[in-house]
Write a protein that holds these residues in place. Sequence first.
Motif, PDB file in Angstrom:
ATOM      1  N   PRO A 123      41.026 -38.367  -1.181  1.00  0.00           N
ATOM      2  CA  PRO A 123      40.195 -39.453  -0.656  1.00  0.00           C
ATOM      3  C   PRO A 123      39.107 -38.944   0.289  1.00  0.00           C
ATOM      4  CG  PRO A 123      42.408 -39.553   0.288  1.00  0.00           C
ATOM      5  CD  PRO A 123      42.419 -38.479  -0.744  1.00  0.00           C
ATOM      6  N   PRO A 124      37.956 -39.600   0.294  1.00  0.00           N
ATOM      7  CA  PRO A 124      36.874 -39.189   1.195  1.00  0.00           C
ATOM      8  C   PRO A 124      37.189 -39.561   2.644  1.00  0.00           C
ATOM      9  CG  PRO A 124      36.278 -41.214   0.076  1.00  0.00           C
ATOM     10  CD  PRO A 124      37.589 -40.763  -0.518  1.00  0.00           C
ATOM     11  N   PHE A 125      36.482 -38.951   3.572  1.00  0.00           N
ATOM     12  CA  PHE A 125      36.667 -39.219   5.000  1.00  0.00           C
ATOM     13  C   PHE A 125      35.697 -40.273   5.507  1.00  0.00           C
ATOM     14  CE2 PHE A 125      38.316 -34.796   4.773  1.00  0.00           C
ATOM     15  CZ  PHE A 125      39.612 -35.072   5.178  1.00  0.00           C
ATOM     16  N   THR A 126      35.245 -41.170   4.659  1.00  0.00           N
ATOM     17  CA  THR A 126      34.240 -42.165   5.035  1.00  0.00           C
ATOM     18  C   THR A 126      34.682 -43.004   6.231  1.00  0.00           C
ATOM     19  OG1 THR A 126      33.614 -42.279   2.703  1.00  0.00           O
ATOM     20  CG2 THR A 126      32.780 -44.010   4.146  1.00  0.00           C
ATOM     21  N   LEU A 127      35.877 -43.558   6.192  1.00  0.00           N
ATOM     22  CA  LEU A 127      36.370 -44.391   7.288  1.00  0.00           C
ATOM     23  C   LEU A 127      36.434 -43.596   8.591  1.00  0.00           C
ATOM     24  CD1 LEU A 127      37.551 -47.201   8.050  1.00  0.00           C
ATOM     25  CD2 LEU A 127      39.805 -46.225   7.576  1.00  0.00           C
ATOM     26  N   PHE A 128      36.944 -42.383   8.518  1.00  0.00           N
ATOM     27  CA  PHE A 128      37.032 -41.515   9.696  1.00  0.00           C
ATOM     28  C   PHE A 128      35.636 -41.162  10.203  1.00  0.00           C
ATOM     29  CE2 PHE A 128      37.627 -37.504  11.920  1.00  0.00           C
ATOM     30  CZ  PHE A 128      38.750 -37.761  12.693  1.00  0.00           C
ATOM     31  N   ARG A 129      34.737 -40.818   9.284  1.00  0.00           N
ATOM     32  CA  ARG A 129      33.370 -40.433   9.630  1.00  0.00           C
ATOM     33  C   ARG A 129      32.620 -41.591  10.284  1.00  0.00           C
ATOM     34  NH1 ARG A 129      32.242 -37.541   5.256  1.00  0.00           N
ATOM     35  NH2 ARG A 129      32.038 -39.377   3.966  1.00  0.00           N
ATOM     36  N   ASP A 130      32.848 -42.822   9.816  1.00  0.00           N
ATOM     37  CA  ASP A 130      32.143 -43.984  10.358  1.00  0.00           C
ATOM     38  C   ASP A 130      32.684 -44.438  11.713  1.00  0.00           C
ATOM     39  OD1 ASP A 130      30.613 -43.956   8.084  1.00  0.00           O
ATOM     40  OD2 ASP A 130      31.667 -45.634   7.120  1.00  0.00           O
ATOM     41  N   ASN A 131      33.979 -44.178  11.989  1.00  0.00           N
ATOM     42  CA  ASN A 131      34.595 -44.715  13.196  1.00  0.00           C
ATOM     43  C   ASN A 131      34.970 -43.691  14.256  1.00  0.00           C
ATOM     44  OD1 ASN A 131      34.731 -47.576  12.456  1.00  0.00           O
ATOM     45  ND2 ASN A 131      36.028 -46.821  10.813  1.00  0.00           N
ATOM     46  N   VAL A 132      35.079 -42.413  13.884  1.00  0.00           N
ATOM     47  CA  VAL A 132      35.510 -41.425  14.866  1.00  0.00           C
ATOM     48  C   VAL A 132      34.408 -40.404  15.107  1.00  0.00           C
ATOM     49  CG1 VAL A 132      37.299 -39.751  15.472  1.00  0.00           C
ATOM     50  CG2 VAL A 132      37.908 -41.791  14.166  1.00  0.00           C
ATOM     51  N   HIS A 133      34.197 -39.504  14.175  1.00  0.00           N
ATOM     52  CA  HIS A 133      33.096 -38.547  14.279  1.00  0.00           C
ATOM     53  C   HIS A 133      32.798 -37.962  12.908  1.00  0.00           C
ATOM     54  CE1 HIS A 133      35.413 -34.787  13.902  1.00  0.00           C
ATOM     55  NE2 HIS A 133      36.328 -35.362  14.662  1.00  0.00           N
ATOM     56  N   PHE A 134      31.678 -37.284  12.816  1.00  0.00           N
ATOM     57  CA  PHE A 134      31.239 -36.734  11.541  1.00  0.00           C
ATOM     58  C   PHE A 134      32.199 -35.655  11.061  1.00  0.00           C
ATOM     59  CE2 PHE A 134      28.966 -33.671   8.942  1.00  0.00           C
ATOM     60  CZ  PHE A 134      28.480 -34.502   7.957  1.00  0.00           C
ATOM     61  N   VAL A 135      32.526 -35.720   9.787  1.00  0.00           N
ATOM     62  CA  VAL A 135      33.333 -34.691   9.136  1.00  0.00           C
ATOM     63  C   VAL A 135      32.950 -34.678   7.656  1.00  0.00           C
ATOM     64  CG1 VAL A 135      35.259 -36.258   8.699  1.00  0.00           C
ATOM     65  CG2 VAL A 135      35.670 -33.809   8.802  1.00  0.00           C
ATOM     66  N   LEU A 136      32.880 -33.491   7.076  1.00  0.00           N
ATOM     67  CA  LEU A 136      32.545 -33.366   5.659  1.00  0.00           C
ATOM     68  C   LEU A 136      33.767 -33.673   4.796  1.00  0.00           C
ATOM     69  CD1 LEU A 136      30.501 -30.046   5.785  1.00  0.00           C
ATOM     70  CD2 LEU A 136      29.590 -32.342   5.451  1.00  0.00           C
ATOM     71  N   ASP A 137      33.521 -34.197   3.617  1.00  0.00           N
ATOM     72  CA  ASP A 137      34.604 -34.417   2.663  1.00  0.00           C
ATOM     73  C   ASP A 137      35.091 -33.070   2.148  1.00  0.00           C
ATOM     74  OD1 ASP A 137      34.567 -37.190   2.816  1.00  0.00           O
ATOM     75  OD2 ASP A 137      33.041 -37.363   1.250  1.00  0.00           O
ATOM     76  N   LEU A 138      36.356 -33.002   1.745  1.00  0.00           N
ATOM     77  CA  LEU A 138      36.906 -31.747   1.246  1.00  0.00           C
ATOM     78  C   LEU A 138      36.389 -31.435  -0.157  1.00  0.00           C
ATOM     79  CD1 LEU A 138      40.603 -31.952   2.455  1.00  0.00           C
ATOM     80  CD2 LEU A 138      38.686 -30.763   3.498  1.00  0.00           C
ATOM     81  N   TYR A 139      36.268 -32.460  -0.986  1.00  0.00           N
ATOM     82  CA  TYR A 139      35.753 -32.239  -2.329  1.00  0.00           C
ATOM     83  C   TYR A 139      34.274 -32.622  -2.357  1.00  0.00           C
ATOM     84  CZ  TYR A 139      34.868 -32.516  -7.276  1.00  0.00           C
ATOM     85  OH  TYR A 139      34.321 -32.324  -8.515  1.00  0.00           O
ATOM     86  N   ASP A 140      33.443 -31.715  -2.794  1.00  0.00           N
ATOM     87  CA  ASP A 140      31.997 -31.932  -2.926  1.00  0.00           C
ATOM     88  C   ASP A 140      31.371 -32.401  -1.613  1.00  0.00           C
ATOM     89  OD1 ASP A 140      29.560 -31.942  -4.212  1.00  0.00           O
ATOM     90  OD2 ASP A 140      29.860 -33.891  -5.152  1.00  0.00           O
ATOM     91  N   PRO A 141      31.472 -31.595  -0.546  1.00  0.00           N
ATOM     92  CA  PRO A 141      30.936 -32.010   0.750  1.00  0.00           C
ATOM     93  C   PRO A 141      29.423 -32.210   0.751  1.00  0.00           C
ATOM     94  CG  PRO A 141      31.626 -29.718   0.811  1.00  0.00           C
ATOM     95  CD  PRO A 141      32.071 -30.277  -0.501  1.00  0.00           C
ATOM     96  N   ALA A 142      28.696 -31.543  -0.146  1.00  0.00           N
ATOM     97  CA  ALA A 142      27.245 -31.684  -0.200  1.00  0.00           C
ATOM     98  C   ALA A 142      26.801 -32.805  -1.130  1.00  0.00           C
ATOM     99  CB  ALA A 142      26.606 -30.362  -0.643  1.00  0.00           C
ATOM    100  N   GLY A 143      27.736 -33.442  -1.837  1.00  0.00           N
ATOM    101  CA  GLY A 143      27.389 -34.539  -2.734  1.00  0.00           C
ATOM    102  C   GLY A 143      26.672 -34.095  -3.994  1.00  0.00           C
ATOM    103  N   LEU A 144      26.902 -32.876  -4.430  1.00  0.00           N
ATOM    104  CA  LEU A 144      26.213 -32.353  -5.612  1.00  0.00           C
ATOM    105  C   LEU A 144      26.747 -32.918  -6.919  1.00  0.00           C
ATOM    106  CD1 LEU A 144      26.013 -28.612  -4.507  1.00  0.00           C
ATOM    107  CD2 LEU A 144      24.248 -30.365  -4.302  1.00  0.00           C
ATOM    108  N   GLY A 145      27.936 -33.495  -6.900  1.00  0.00           N
ATOM    109  CA  GLY A 145      28.540 -33.993  -8.132  1.00  0.00           C
ATOM    110  C   GLY A 145      28.250 -35.451  -8.435  1.00  0.00           C
ATOM    111  N   LYS A 146      27.435 -36.116  -7.626  1.00  0.00           N
ATOM    112  CA  LYS A 146      27.181 -37.543  -7.832  1.00  0.00           C
ATOM    113  C   LYS A 146      26.506 -37.835  -9.166  1.00  0.00           C
ATOM    114  CE  LYS A 146      26.879 -38.745  -2.973  1.00  0.00           C
ATOM    115  NZ  LYS A 146      26.022 -39.198  -1.881  1.00  0.00           N
TER     116      LYS A 146
END
Length: 165
Positions: free
Chosen positions: A78-101
Amino acid sequence: AFVGYIVQSNFVFPWAQTLAGAAHPSPDLSPEAQWDAVPVGAKWQIFAVISMLELWDECGGGGALPHYMDGRKPGQYPPFTLFRDNVHFVLDLYDPAGLGKNMSAETKERRLTAELNNGRLAMLGIFGFLCADTIPGSVPALSGIAIPYDGDCMVPFQGQFSYFS
Protein backbone atom coordinates in the motif's frame (compact mmCIF):
# COMPACT_ATOMS: atom_id res chain seq x y z
CA ALA A 1 18.25 -10.35 2.34
CA PHE A 2 20.36 -11.95 -0.40
CA VAL A 3 21.73 -8.65 -1.71
CA GLY A 4 22.35 -7.47 1.85
CA TYR A 5 24.24 -10.68 2.56
CA ILE A 6 26.49 -10.13 -0.47
CA VAL A 7 27.07 -6.43 0.31
CA GLN A 8 27.87 -6.87 3.99
CA SER A 9 30.26 -9.71 3.13
CA ASN A 10 32.37 -7.25 1.15
CA PHE A 11 31.70 -3.71 2.39
CA VAL A 12 31.57 -1.89 5.72
CA PHE A 13 30.21 1.62 6.14
CA PRO A 14 33.01 4.11 6.86
CA TRP A 15 31.15 5.93 9.65
CA ALA A 16 30.63 4.80 13.24
CA GLN A 17 27.84 2.33 13.94
CA THR A 18 26.93 3.76 17.35
CA LEU A 19 26.91 7.20 18.94
CA ALA A 20 29.70 5.95 21.20
CA GLY A 21 31.89 5.60 18.08
CA ALA A 22 31.97 1.81 17.76
CA ALA A 23 32.89 0.65 14.27
CA HIS A 24 30.76 -1.69 12.17
CA PRO A 25 31.65 -5.39 12.38
CA SER A 26 34.51 -6.44 10.11
CA PRO A 27 33.77 -7.92 6.67
CA ASP A 28 36.23 -10.68 7.67
CA LEU A 29 33.40 -12.11 9.77
CA SER A 30 30.55 -14.06 8.22
CA PRO A 31 27.33 -12.02 7.85
CA GLU A 32 25.79 -14.12 10.63
CA ALA A 33 28.71 -13.29 12.95
CA GLN A 34 28.41 -9.63 11.91
CA TRP A 35 24.75 -9.71 13.00
CA ASP A 36 25.78 -11.24 16.33
CA ALA A 37 28.21 -8.31 16.80
CA VAL A 38 25.54 -5.63 16.21
CA PRO A 39 24.41 -4.00 19.49
CA VAL A 40 21.05 -5.21 20.75
CA GLY A 41 19.60 -1.67 20.59
CA ALA A 42 20.32 -1.49 16.86
CA LYS A 43 18.71 -4.88 16.34
CA TRP A 44 15.57 -3.66 18.09
CA GLN A 45 15.50 -0.53 15.90
CA ILE A 46 15.61 -2.69 12.78
CA PHE A 47 12.92 -4.96 14.20
CA ALA A 48 10.73 -1.93 15.06
CA VAL A 49 10.93 -0.47 11.52
CA ILE A 50 10.10 -3.84 9.96
CA SER A 51 7.19 -4.22 12.40
CA MET A 52 5.81 -0.79 11.46
CA LEU A 53 6.03 -1.65 7.75
CA GLU A 54 4.23 -4.94 8.38
CA LEU A 55 1.54 -3.14 10.38
CA TRP A 56 1.06 -0.62 7.56
CA ASP A 57 0.67 -3.53 5.13
CA GLU A 58 -1.82 -5.31 7.41
CA CYS A 59 -3.90 -2.11 7.66
CA GLY A 60 -3.89 -1.76 3.87
CA GLY A 61 -2.19 1.62 4.07
CA GLY A 62 -4.90 3.14 6.21
CA GLY A 63 -7.65 1.72 4.01
CA ALA A 64 -6.07 2.70 0.68
CA LEU A 65 -6.09 -0.92 -0.48
CA PRO A 66 -8.00 -4.03 0.57
CA HIS A 67 -6.25 -6.52 2.82
CA TYR A 68 -4.23 -9.10 0.92
CA MET A 69 -6.63 -11.80 2.18
CA ASP A 70 -9.53 -9.85 0.65
CA GLY A 71 -8.27 -9.73 -2.92
CA ARG A 72 -5.26 -7.43 -3.11
CA LYS A 73 -2.72 -8.53 -5.72
CA PRO A 74 0.38 -10.34 -4.44
CA GLY A 75 3.32 -7.98 -4.05
CA GLN A 76 1.18 -4.82 -4.05
CA TYR A 77 2.34 -2.82 -1.04
CA PRO A 78 0.00 0.00 0.00
CA PRO A 79 1.12 3.58 -0.67
CA PHE A 80 2.00 5.99 2.15
CA THR A 81 -0.51 8.60 0.97
CA LEU A 82 -2.41 8.83 4.27
CA PHE A 83 0.84 9.03 6.25
CA ARG A 84 2.34 11.55 3.81
CA ASP A 85 -0.75 13.80 3.97
CA ASN A 86 -1.11 13.76 7.77
CA VAL A 87 2.33 13.22 9.30
CA HIS A 88 5.28 14.03 7.04
CA PHE A 89 6.63 13.40 3.57
CA VAL A 90 7.76 9.87 2.81
CA LEU A 91 8.33 8.11 -0.52
CA ASP A 92 6.35 5.02 -1.44
CA LEU A 93 8.30 1.76 -1.38
CA TYR A 94 7.14 0.66 -4.82
CA ASP A 95 7.78 3.13 -7.65
CA PRO A 96 8.70 6.13 -5.46
CA ALA A 97 9.27 8.33 -8.53
CA GLY A 98 5.91 7.43 -10.11
CA LEU A 99 7.50 6.11 -13.30
CA GLY A 100 5.03 3.24 -13.63
CA LYS A 101 1.85 5.33 -13.88
CA ASN A 102 1.80 5.23 -17.68
CA MET A 103 2.79 1.57 -18.07
CA SER A 104 0.45 -0.77 -19.87
CA ALA A 105 -1.34 -3.49 -17.89
CA GLU A 106 0.70 -6.15 -19.71
CA THR A 107 4.00 -4.52 -18.73
CA LYS A 108 2.88 -4.18 -15.12
CA GLU A 109 1.84 -7.84 -15.03
CA ARG A 110 5.14 -8.96 -16.58
CA ARG A 111 7.12 -6.89 -14.05
CA LEU A 112 5.04 -8.22 -11.15
CA THR A 113 5.77 -11.78 -12.24
CA ALA A 114 9.47 -10.95 -12.58
CA GLU A 115 9.50 -9.37 -9.10
CA LEU A 116 7.84 -12.40 -7.52
CA ASN A 117 10.28 -14.75 -9.26
CA ASN A 118 13.24 -12.58 -8.20
CA GLY A 119 11.99 -12.73 -4.60
CA ARG A 120 11.74 -16.50 -4.75
CA LEU A 121 15.24 -16.77 -6.20
CA ALA A 122 16.59 -14.44 -3.50
CA MET A 123 15.05 -16.65 -0.79
CA LEU A 124 16.76 -19.70 -2.31
CA GLY A 125 20.01 -17.74 -2.49
CA ILE A 126 19.99 -16.57 1.13
CA PHE A 127 19.13 -20.02 2.43
CA GLY A 128 21.86 -21.48 0.23
CA PHE A 129 24.39 -19.19 1.91
CA LEU A 130 22.97 -19.91 5.38
CA CYS A 131 23.25 -23.65 4.74
CA ALA A 132 26.78 -23.33 3.33
CA ASP A 133 27.91 -21.28 6.34
CA THR A 134 26.41 -23.57 8.99
CA ILE A 135 26.74 -27.03 7.36
CA PRO A 136 30.15 -27.34 5.66
CA GLY A 137 29.93 -28.98 2.23
CA SER A 138 26.13 -28.74 2.01
CA VAL A 139 26.28 -26.41 -1.00
CA PRO A 140 29.27 -27.48 -3.12
CA ALA A 141 29.09 -24.37 -5.35
CA LEU A 142 29.75 -22.16 -2.30
CA SER A 143 32.50 -24.25 -0.70
CA GLY A 144 35.25 -21.72 -1.45
CA ILE A 145 33.09 -18.69 -0.67
CA ALA A 146 31.21 -19.56 2.53
CA ILE A 147 32.66 -18.51 5.89
CA PRO A 148 31.91 -21.11 8.59
CA TYR A 149 29.54 -20.01 11.35
CA ASP A 150 28.92 -22.00 14.52
CA GLY A 151 26.03 -19.97 15.95
CA ASP A 152 22.30 -20.41 15.38
CA CYS A 153 21.02 -18.35 12.42
CA MET A 154 17.42 -18.87 13.46
CA VAL A 155 17.86 -17.20 16.88
CA PRO A 156 18.65 -13.58 15.95
CA PHE A 157 18.79 -12.29 19.54
CA GLN A 158 20.62 -15.31 20.96
CA GLY A 159 22.12 -14.63 24.36
CA GLN A 160 21.15 -10.94 24.37
CA PHE A 161 17.82 -10.95 26.18
CA SER A 162 15.27 -13.21 27.73
CA TYR A 163 11.54 -12.90 28.26
CA PHE A 164 11.98 -14.55 31.64
CA SER A 165 14.83 -12.54 33.19
